[in-house]
Design a protein around this motif. Sequence first.
Motif, PDB file in Angstrom:
ATOM      1  N   SER A 267      36.798 -27.067 -65.604  1.00 38.65           N
ATOM      2  CA  SER A 267      35.682 -26.224 -65.155  1.00 38.65           C
ATOM      3  C   SER A 267      34.581 -26.224 -66.193  1.00 38.65           C
ATOM      4  N   VAL A 268      33.375 -25.970 -65.708  1.00 37.40           N
ATOM      5  CA  VAL A 268      32.176 -25.909 -66.554  1.00 37.40           C
ATOM      6  C   VAL A 268      31.408 -24.648 -66.194  1.00 37.40           C
ATOM      7  N   THR A 269      31.137 -23.812 -67.165  1.00 40.71           N
ATOM      8  CA  THR A 269      30.318 -22.620 -66.964  1.00 40.71           C
ATOM      9  C   THR A 269      29.047 -22.760 -67.786  1.00 40.71           C
ATOM     10  N   ILE A 270      27.912 -22.629 -67.124  1.00 40.35           N
ATOM     11  CA  ILE A 270      26.612 -22.739 -67.790  1.00 40.35           C
ATOM     12  C   ILE A 270      25.918 -21.380 -67.759  1.00 40.35           C
ATOM     13  N   VAL A 271      25.284 -21.015 -68.866  1.00 42.83           N
ATOM     14  CA  VAL A 271      24.564 -19.744 -68.990  1.00 42.83           C
ATOM     15  C   VAL A 271      23.134 -20.026 -69.422  1.00 42.83           C
ATOM     16  N   SER A 272      22.180 -19.486 -68.680  1.00 42.76           N
ATOM     17  CA  SER A 272      20.767 -19.563 -69.066  1.00 42.76           C
ATOM     18  C   SER A 272      19.998 -18.562 -68.214  1.00 42.76           C
ATOM     19  N   PRO A 273      18.733 -18.307 -68.525  1.00 41.28           N
ATOM     20  CA  PRO A 273      17.953 -17.395 -67.685  1.00 41.28           C
ATOM     21  C   PRO A 273      17.567 -17.982 -66.337  1.00 41.28           C
ATOM     22  N   LEU A 274      17.834 -19.263 -66.095  1.00 44.68           N
ATOM     23  CA  LEU A 274      17.412 -19.926 -64.866  1.00 44.68           C
ATOM     24  C   LEU A 274      18.634 -20.396 -64.084  1.00 44.68           C
ATOM     25  N   GLY A 275      18.879 -19.769 -62.923  1.00 45.81           N
ATOM     26  CA  GLY A 275      20.064 -20.069 -62.142  1.00 45.81           C
ATOM     27  C   GLY A 275      20.100 -21.480 -61.597  1.00 45.81           C
ATOM     28  N   VAL A 276      18.962 -21.994 -61.146  1.00 45.82           N
ATOM     29  CA  VAL A 276      18.952 -23.336 -60.572  1.00 45.82           C
ATOM     30  C   VAL A 276      19.295 -24.377 -61.640  1.00 45.82           C
ATOM     31  N   TYR A 277      18.877 -24.145 -62.863  1.00 50.19           N
ATOM     32  CA  TYR A 277      19.204 -25.035 -63.975  1.00 50.19           C
ATOM     33  C   TYR A 277      20.700 -24.980 -64.271  1.00 50.19           C
ATOM     34  N   CYS A 278      21.259 -23.766 -64.288  1.00 49.09           N
ATOM     35  CA  CYS A 278      22.702 -23.607 -64.505  1.00 49.09           C
ATOM     36  C   CYS A 278      23.498 -24.344 -63.439  1.00 49.09           C
ATOM     37  N   ASP A 279      23.078 -24.206 -62.190  1.00 43.30           N
ATOM     38  CA  ASP A 279      23.783 -24.834 -61.077  1.00 43.30           C
ATOM     39  C   ASP A 279      23.777 -26.353 -61.227  1.00 43.30           C
ATOM     40  N   ALA A 280      22.609 -26.898 -61.538  1.00 44.34           N
ATOM     41  CA  ALA A 280      22.482 -28.347 -61.702  1.00 44.34           C
ATOM     42  C   ALA A 280      23.337 -28.847 -62.858  1.00 44.34           C
ATOM     43  N   LEU A 281      23.276 -28.162 -63.987  1.00 47.86           N
ATOM     44  CA  LEU A 281      23.993 -28.619 -65.173  1.00 47.86           C
ATOM     45  C   LEU A 281      25.499 -28.458 -65.038  1.00 47.86           C
ATOM     46  N   SER A 282      25.955 -27.425 -64.352  1.00 46.60           N
ATOM     47  CA  SER A 282      27.403 -27.247 -64.205  1.00 46.60           C
ATOM     48  C   SER A 282      28.016 -28.441 -63.486  1.00 46.60           C
ATOM     49  N   THR A 283      27.305 -28.969 -62.487  1.00 50.34           N
ATOM     50  CA  THR A 283      27.776 -30.166 -61.790  1.00 50.34           C
ATOM     51  C   THR A 283      27.660 -31.398 -62.675  1.00 50.34           C
ATOM     52  N   ALA A 284      26.510 -31.567 -63.317  1.00 52.75           N
ATOM     53  CA  ALA A 284      26.270 -32.766 -64.133  1.00 52.75           C
ATOM     54  C   ALA A 284      27.278 -32.885 -65.268  1.00 52.75           C
ATOM     55  N   VAL A 285      27.544 -31.784 -65.974  1.00 50.41           N
ATOM     56  CA  VAL A 285      28.499 -31.821 -67.083  1.00 50.41           C
ATOM     57  C   VAL A 285      29.905 -32.091 -66.568  1.00 50.41           C
ATOM     58  N   PHE A 286      30.259 -31.495 -65.419  1.00 50.24           N
ATOM     59  CA  PHE A 286      31.585 -31.747 -64.851  1.00 50.24           C
ATOM     60  C   PHE A 286      31.760 -33.233 -64.538  1.00 50.24           C
ATOM     61  N   VAL A 287      30.714 -33.868 -64.086  1.00 55.93           N
ATOM     62  CA  VAL A 287      30.774 -35.296 -63.754  1.00 55.93           C
ATOM     63  C   VAL A 287      30.883 -36.152 -65.007  1.00 55.93           C
ATOM     64  N   ARG A 288      30.137 -35.828 -66.054  1.00 53.58           N
ATOM     65  CA  ARG A 288      30.050 -36.690 -67.229  1.00 53.58           C
ATOM     66  C   ARG A 288      31.073 -36.364 -68.331  1.00 53.58           C
ATOM     67  N   GLY A 289      31.520 -35.120 -68.421  1.00 56.78           N
ATOM     68  CA  GLY A 289      32.537 -34.795 -69.404  1.00 56.78           C
ATOM     69  C   GLY A 289      32.053 -33.953 -70.569  1.00 56.78           C
TER      70      GLY A 289
END
Length: 340
Positions: A267-289
């Motif tokens: 699992s990947v949890t991303i925290v930032s003031p921008l939800g759309v950025y968190c959503d995008a990065l949580s998927t991207a990091v899960f894919v790349r490692g």
Amino acid sequence: MHSVRFLFLPMVLSLLLSGCAQTRETSSTIFAMNTVMELTAYGDSGQQVLDQATERIYQLEHLLSVTDENSDISAINHGEGAWVPVSQETFQLLSLALSYGRETQGALDITAYSAVHAWGFTTGEYRVPGPEELAELAARIDYTQVELDPEGCRVRLPQGMQLDLGSIAKGWASDLLAELAGGEPAIFNLGGNVRTAGDKPDGSPWRIGIQTPEAGSSGYLGALELTGSQAVITSGGYERYFEEDGQTYWHIMDPETAAPARSGLKSVTIVSPLGVYCDALSTAVFVRGADWGADFWRTHQDFEMVLVLEDGSLWVTAGLAGSFTLAEDYQDLEVTVIQL
């Protein structure tokens, strides 16, 4: 990076503690975007905020649903290679999605819907495609082929390709809901995509649980204490998956293989003031490692994250080291702090 032990702070299994008794709290639960959403607002205008938030969510669902035949996304997917007019909001989110695709070097690719469908995650009729079919599916995943016409507010997708904004839609919706709160305290849980607005009424931090990334588990790995307006969004293989011949397959696809991403992360949890950025990065990091995610964090320094690895280890970026606590059942877990 170095390893530390985190102290246990007693936590409840809810996502947050109740607000100040002197402040009126209004809550509602709805089902939208294929998930249960819990909306809470504080103050005398709380009900008005929730009414507006609910209406907004349903509006976005109508525009962005991949299964609603009247949605903008459905129109694009059935456009047969022609230009398709869409709403300003859909166009804006598509533009954001493609920019995140470029920023993550294709780790976030909104054109992977054909693969998600082929594996059965849209219908519940799960199956494992063969090598030839996977190669064919992978050839149809390429976010760079999506064309945008800003002047005409139109989108064109090559015939045979399909897109889906599910990887960022709820994060984007959470940002719009936070704006609706108008500075008043609120917290929106859109199926595990959590967005706070303002400070908690009693002055204490918002307390947000991170779910244990174990299939079928409803427990919590730990909790984050945050102040102000923040988004906390998690992606993991435990969310939607099936098992076949002793192997687990999940819905997060690797665009390069058209198969479930195998990056060593649970699992990947991303925290930032921008939800759309968190959503995008949580998927991207899960894919790349994990290593890719750590390097991306060091380069950008505009978000924080918690990574749960398949080997049982836990990585936390330095900015969260003082605000993340492990649940009692995970006190023996060794945590690695990612440093600059």
